[in-house]
Design a protein around this motif. Structure first.
Motif, PDB file in Angstrom:
ATOM      1  N   LYS A 139      -8.345   9.293  -6.012  1.00 52.36           N
ATOM      2  CA  LYS A 139      -7.661   8.643  -4.895  1.00 52.36           C
ATOM      3  C   LYS A 139      -8.026   9.411  -3.631  1.00 52.36           C
ATOM      4  N   TYR A 192      -2.143   3.021   6.994  1.00 54.23           N
ATOM      5  CA  TYR A 192      -2.122   4.150   6.069  1.00 54.23           C
ATOM      6  C   TYR A 192      -3.078   5.238   6.539  1.00 54.23           C
ATOM      7  N   HIS A 246      -0.006   6.047  -5.850  1.00 53.21           N
ATOM      8  CA  HIS A 246      -1.282   5.685  -5.237  1.00 53.21           C
ATOM      9  C   HIS A 246      -2.130   4.973  -6.282  1.00 53.21           C
ATOM     10  N   ALA A 260       1.688  11.291  -0.830  1.00 55.71           N
ATOM     11  CA  ALA A 260       2.148   9.936  -1.139  1.00 55.71           C
ATOM     12  C   ALA A 260       3.616   9.929  -1.531  1.00 55.71           C
ATOM     13  N   PHE A 280      -5.510   2.849  -2.239  1.00 51.93           N
ATOM     14  CA  PHE A 280      -4.284   2.672  -1.467  1.00 51.93           C
ATOM     15  C   PHE A 280      -3.449   1.465  -1.887  1.00 51.93           C
ATOM     16  N   GLU A 301       4.770  -1.452   2.694  1.00 52.09           N
ATOM     17  CA  GLU A 301       4.266  -0.084   2.565  1.00 52.09           C
ATOM     18  C   GLU A 301       5.262   0.773   1.799  1.00 52.09           C
ATOM     19  N   THR A 331      -0.317   7.001   2.117  1.00 51.92           N
ATOM     20  CA  THR A 331      -1.267   8.113   2.116  1.00 51.92           C
ATOM     21  C   THR A 331      -1.587   8.483   0.676  1.00 51.92           C
ATOM     22  N   VAL A 388       0.830  -1.206   0.000  1.00 53.15           N
ATOM     23  CA  VAL A 388       0.000   0.000   0.000  1.00 53.15           C
ATOM     24  C   VAL A 388       0.862   1.252   0.000  1.00 53.15           C
ATOM     25  N   THR A 389       0.298   2.315  -0.540  1.00 52.65           N
ATOM     26  CA  THR A 389       0.841   3.638  -0.278  1.00 52.65           C
ATOM     27  C   THR A 389       0.403   4.036   1.127  1.00 52.65           C
TER      28      THR A 389
END
Length: 511
Positions: A333, A409, A321, A56, A341, A366, A50, A47-48
């Motif tokens: 997003k 996140y 993202h 991000a 995410f 992440e 943010t 995941v990103t």
């Protein structure tokens, strides 16, 4: 592998994880990404930390959670005290080159109020050497077009209108007015090859950014017609958008406020007005842009093959993202949904042990892990403040015993110039935040002041049914809220917390 060590960090924009063939997207044609997945390791649960772009990329390139770097939205400055990947690379002898953008607003305490960088969405992060900048305002790309002899329209963004005088802005099966050989994807690729061919055997680090498949959702020929709408994956959404809006006040706000104009140049109307057929066409166009990026990467890979540099190069492919693509009736997003995410991550480590290539890794990873991974591979070390961990053990097939047990996140939805949830929801700007703790079983979304959300991922993978107020789930809400609190406490800012003043002078303790 020789002593010459190169790094190619490929950062695409708005590419979501379930549009990767190695992860099940068999409807896509991406031979170069497929090769990278076969020679490297593909991360399934990445995941990103943010969204959107600026925050991000700040997390990706500083290794810090949003709660620590605090560049909470596009146009919000990044504190100059934070180090970043480029600055750390310089410490170990690399001159980090950047093609594309980082959407970074500078610290206003380091310059004056008339600095032109405060008039744009974002500029370049300090420490990088720009060798193919897109920002500010895409001037680098539009200047390249003019230099190529292309006659730009008075409003230069009109190159992303559909071809033909009778074309109507919006979802379309027509190509854009710009030919593929002059697309922004072609621009980034030419800049990359120009940079690489000028290195003359010297080790290099290149951040190779691509704007696509970011909107406007329109593709150049022949990519516009490469995919059929009827072959696109099914939508994940309730029968009516109003049904989705009932789930949470923030979702209700976005469903009432997202317009098509941010995704289709010149278009009007609300995103919720798009029917299933229009969204299928939009997704087919999105896939066309993905294949265009993949074809472009093929030219870069071919050059590295030809010059025998591929075998000396750590290659990391990721995105800033994801993209909702009509799921839950949303575009963009935003919010807390997985589509925004979950992003691709593929790592090809030429030093990885035999047998590691082609694996799918299920560990939770992440975007903050990218910086420590690169520094580790080059023999450096991550800054003390870094919230991520090197992924090289996972690439080698060895999961550390203390690896993270959940994903974390965040999203900050305070007022920015193109959206005003703060005003509509009657919240103070510092109360406009959420964080997510998510594992295989549950997803818990904690808001500063708004009601929480809880989803049973085993029974409700599309997250339609909020169980946070169900008395039977009270213990689960408590446990995951405690996880979120403990996670934030564990990752609170710690740059200097391992130093001590002693009777013998300064002491640096190893964490």
């Amino acid at each position: 592998m020789s002593q010459r060590k190169n790094v190619l960090l490929i950062v695409v924009d708005q590419w979501r994880a379930d549009f990767v063939p190695a992860l099940g997207a068999g409807f896509l044609r991406t031979p170069n990404l497929d090769r990278l997945c076969k020679e490297g390791v593909t991360f399934r649960n990445h995941v990103t930390n943010t969204v959107p772009c600026g925050p991000a990329r700040a997390s990706l390139l500083t290794g810090l959670y949003l709660m620590n770097h605090r560049a909470v939205q596009n146009t919000v400055p990044l504190d100059a005290r934070h180090t970043n990947l480029a600055k750390e690379l310089r410490r170990i002898g690399y001159d980090p080159a950047l093609i594309g953008y980082t959407t970074t607003t500078p610290d206003p305490r380091t310059t004056g109020g008339k600095d032109p960088r405060f008039t744009t969405l974002g500029d370049l992060m300090d420490g990088f050497r720009a060798v193919g900048a897109f920002e500010p305002s895409m001037d680098g790309y539009f200047g390249w077009l003019a230099q190529k002899g292309y006659q730009l329209p008075a409003k230069r963004e009109d190159i992303w209108l559909p071809e033909g005088e009778d074309a109507v802005p919006g979802v379309t099966s027509r190509p854009s007015r710009i030919p593929a050989e002059l697309s922004d994807t072609a621009y980034f690729t030419e800049r990359a090859l120009t940079y690489l061919k000028g290195r003359n055997g010297k080790p290099w680090f290149l951040h190779l950014g691509y704007y696509r498949p970011h909107p406007p959702f329109i593709a150049a020929a022949p990519y516009h017609a490469m995919y059929r709408p009827e072959d696109m994956p099914a939508l994940h959404r309730q029968p009516q958008w109003q049904d989705e809006a009932k789930q949470h006040p923030l979702l209700d706000f976005y469903l009432h406020g997202i317009s098509q104009g941010s995704f289709f140049h010149g278009a009007g109307g609300a995103a919720t007005e798009l029917d299933a057929e229009a969204i299928a066409q939009m997704r087919a166009t999105y896939c066309g842009m993905i294949t265009e990026v993949d074809d472009a990467l093929g030219h870069v890979v071919a050059y590295l093959d030809e010059t025998k540099q591929w075998e000396d190069t750590l290659v990391i492919f990721t995105s800033d993202h994801g993209e909702q693509l009509g799921d839950h009736y949303l575009l963009g997003k935003i919010g807390y949904h997985d589509e925004s995410f979950r992003i691709p991550l593929v790592i090809k480590d030429p030093a990885a042990p035999a047998g590691s290539a082609g694996r799918i890794e299920d560990a939770f990873t992440e975007s903050v892990d990218v910086l420590p991974t690169i520094l580790d591979w080059l023999g450096g070390s991550a800054p003390r403040a870094c919230d991520g961990r090197s992924l090289l053990p996972l690439v080698a097939g060895e999961r550390p015993a203390d690896w993270r047990q959940h994903l974390f996140y965040e999203f900050d939805f305070r007022d920015v110039f193109y959206s005003h949830p703060e005003t509509t929801l009657r919240l103070h700007m510092d109360d406009c935040a959420l964080c997510v703790v998510q594992d295989e079983d549950w997803k818990y979304v904690h808001f500063t002041t708004l009601p929480p959300l809880l989803f049973n991922l085993r029974e409700d993978p599309q997250q339609f049914h909020n169980l946070a107020s169900d008395p039977a789930c009270a213990t689960i809400v408590r446990d995951y809220a405690q996880r979120a609190l403990s996670h934030r406490m564990r990752h609170a800012e710690r740059t200097l917390t391992h130093f001590r003043a002693t009777p013998h002078g300064l002491e640096e303790r190893q964490p």
